[in-house]
Design a protein around this motif. Structure first.
Motif, PDB file in Angstrom:
ATOM      1  N   THR A  46       7.206  -0.033  -7.887  1.00  0.00           N
ATOM      2  CA  THR A  46       5.753  -0.059  -8.387  1.00  0.00           C
ATOM      3  C   THR A  46       4.550   0.692  -7.469  1.00  0.00           C
ATOM      4  O   THR A  46       3.430   0.521  -7.843  1.00  0.00           O
ATOM      5  CB  THR A  46       5.325  -1.315  -8.886  1.00  0.00           C
ATOM      6  OG1 THR A  46       5.388  -2.126  -7.827  1.00  0.00           O
ATOM      7  CG2 THR A  46       6.199  -1.795  -9.987  1.00  0.00           C
ATOM      8  N   HIS A  90       3.824   3.693  -6.532  1.00  0.00           N
ATOM      9  CA  HIS A  90       3.613   4.744  -6.632  1.00  0.00           C
ATOM     10  C   HIS A  90       2.057   4.898  -7.395  1.00  0.00           C
ATOM     11  O   HIS A  90       2.064   4.344  -8.358  1.00  0.00           O
ATOM     12  CB  HIS A  90       4.495   5.734  -7.275  1.00  0.00           C
ATOM     13  CG  HIS A  90       5.790   5.784  -6.562  1.00  0.00           C
ATOM     14  ND1 HIS A  90       6.126   6.047  -5.430  1.00  0.00           N
ATOM     15  CD2 HIS A  90       7.182   5.183  -7.078  1.00  0.00           C
ATOM     16  CE1 HIS A  90       7.452   5.929  -5.251  1.00  0.00           C
ATOM     17  NE2 HIS A  90       7.745   5.137  -6.045  1.00  0.00           N
ATOM     18  N   SER A  91       1.385   5.998  -7.053  1.00  0.00           N
ATOM     19  CA  SER A  91       0.274   6.440  -7.860  1.00  0.00           C
ATOM     20  C   SER A  91       0.494   7.082  -9.297  1.00  0.00           C
ATOM     21  O   SER A  91      -0.148   6.923 -10.125  1.00  0.00           O
ATOM     22  CB  SER A  91      -0.945   7.067  -7.068  1.00  0.00           C
ATOM     23  OG  SER A  91      -0.257   8.348  -6.711  1.00  0.00           O
ATOM     24  N   MET A  92       1.646   7.749  -9.053  1.00  0.00           N
ATOM     25  CA  MET A  92       2.231   8.505 -10.133  1.00  0.00           C
ATOM     26  C   MET A  92       3.361   8.028 -10.615  1.00  0.00           C
ATOM     27  O   MET A  92       4.332   7.496  -9.782  1.00  0.00           O
ATOM     28  CB  MET A  92       2.182   9.893  -9.959  1.00  0.00           C
ATOM     29  CG  MET A  92       0.889  10.602  -9.794  1.00  0.00           C
ATOM     30  SD  MET A  92       0.694  12.421  -9.477  1.00  0.00           S
ATOM     31  CE  MET A  92       1.930  12.967 -10.466  1.00  0.00           C
ATOM     32  N   LEU A  93       3.986   8.185 -11.658  1.00  0.00           N
ATOM     33  CA  LEU A  93       5.224   7.883 -12.297  1.00  0.00           C
ATOM     34  C   LEU A  93       6.261   8.911 -11.327  1.00  0.00           C
ATOM     35  O   LEU A  93       6.281  10.055 -11.492  1.00  0.00           O
ATOM     36  CB  LEU A  93       5.716   8.000 -13.792  1.00  0.00           C
ATOM     37  CG  LEU A  93       4.630   6.984 -14.467  1.00  0.00           C
ATOM     38  CD1 LEU A  93       4.781   7.223 -15.843  1.00  0.00           C
ATOM     39  CD2 LEU A  93       5.061   5.571 -14.040  1.00  0.00           C
ATOM     40  N   GLY A  94       7.508   8.044 -10.541  1.00  0.00           N
ATOM     41  CA  GLY A  94       8.322   8.909  -9.867  1.00  0.00           C
ATOM     42  C   GLY A  94       9.471   8.917 -10.709  1.00  0.00           C
ATOM     43  O   GLY A  94       9.713   8.470 -11.792  1.00  0.00           O
ATOM     44  N   HIS A 121      11.192   5.803 -12.173  1.00  0.00           N
ATOM     45  CA  HIS A 121      10.654   5.240 -13.404  1.00  0.00           C
ATOM     46  C   HIS A 121      11.253   6.038 -14.331  1.00  0.00           C
ATOM     47  O   HIS A 121      11.869   5.267 -15.449  1.00  0.00           O
ATOM     48  CB  HIS A 121       9.253   5.316 -13.516  1.00  0.00           C
ATOM     49  CG  HIS A 121       8.776   5.452 -14.831  1.00  0.00           C
ATOM     50  ND1 HIS A 121       8.669   4.294 -15.406  1.00  0.00           N
ATOM     51  CD2 HIS A 121       8.535   6.251 -15.799  1.00  0.00           C
ATOM     52  CE1 HIS A 121       8.162   4.143 -16.790  1.00  0.00           C
ATOM     53  NE2 HIS A 121       8.114   5.549 -16.857  1.00  0.00           N
ATOM     54  N   TYR A 122      11.703   7.245 -14.449  1.00  0.00           N
ATOM     55  CA  TYR A 122      12.398   8.007 -15.286  1.00  0.00           C
ATOM     56  C   TYR A 122      13.843   7.590 -15.364  1.00  0.00           C
ATOM     57  O   TYR A 122      14.515   7.517 -16.413  1.00  0.00           O
ATOM     58  CB  TYR A 122      12.416   9.412 -15.316  1.00  0.00           C
ATOM     59  CG  TYR A 122      10.625   9.949 -15.399  1.00  0.00           C
ATOM     60  CD1 TYR A 122      10.353   9.611 -16.688  1.00  0.00           C
ATOM     61  CD2 TYR A 122      10.148   9.925 -14.257  1.00  0.00           C
ATOM     62  CE1 TYR A 122       8.920   9.743 -16.905  1.00  0.00           C
ATOM     63  CE2 TYR A 122       8.529  10.579 -14.499  1.00  0.00           C
ATOM     64  CZ  TYR A 122       8.039  10.305 -15.902  1.00  0.00           C
ATOM     65  OH  TYR A 122       6.910  10.627 -15.903  1.00  0.00           O
TER      66      TYR A 122
END
Length: 131
Positions: free
Chosen positions: A30, A32-36, A39-40
C-alpha cells in the motif's frame, strides 16, 4: 462418489483460499501513490480463484468425463495464476515490499497446490474404472 469428492473438493477449497488471500493477509503493498503492478496482480489472482472455486462447484454435479475436462481447466487456471505475478503482470521491484514478501510466495504455493491437485484428479478420473 469418493472420486467425485476427491476431484472436486480441492478445487473448491483452494479456489476460495486463492480468492480470499490476496484481499486479506496476502494483499498488495500500500505504499504507492498510484496503483502498481502488484495491485493488478492481486485483482487478477482474486478473479482466477473465483473461477477455480466455481469450476470445483460445477464438477460436483457433472459426469466423470466432464470432470476430467473441468480439472484440466483448473490446472490451466493454476498455471495462469502462477504466470500473473511472474510473467504477465508482475509485482513491485522492492525486495522488502509486502507483495514480494507475502503475496508472491502465497500465490506460488497455492498455485502449485491447485496444479498438483488438478493433475492428480485428472489422472484418477481418467483411469479405466475397475470392477
Amino acid at each position: 462418489m469418493k472420486n467425485t469428492i476427491f476431484a472436486s473438493l480441492p478445487s473448491v477449497v483452494l479456489g476460495v483460499i486463492i480468492a480470499i488471500a490476496p484481499q486479506t493477509f496476502a494483499h498488495a503493498c500500500t505504499g504507492h501513490s498510484m496503483l502498481g503492478a502488484c495491485h493488478y496482480s492481486q485483482q487478477a489472482a482474486t478473479g482466477i480463484g473465483i473461477v477455480i472455486a466455481l469450476l470445483g462447484i460445477i464438477s460436483f454435479f457433472v459426469s466423470r468425463p466432464v470432470r476430467v475436462g473441468i480439472n484440466i481447466a483448473v490446472a490451466l487456471d493454476a498455471l495462469l495464476l502462477l504466470a500473473v505475478p511472474y510473467a504477465l503482470i508482475g509485482i513491485c521491484k522492492g525486495q522488502m515490499m509486502h507483495c514480494r514478501m507475502v503475496m508472491l510466495p502465497t500465490l506460488t504455493v497455492l498455485g502449485v497446490l491447485a496444479l498438483v491437485c488438478a493433475v492428480t484428479a485428472v489422472w484418477i478420473e481418467s483411469r479405466a474404472k475397475t470392477a
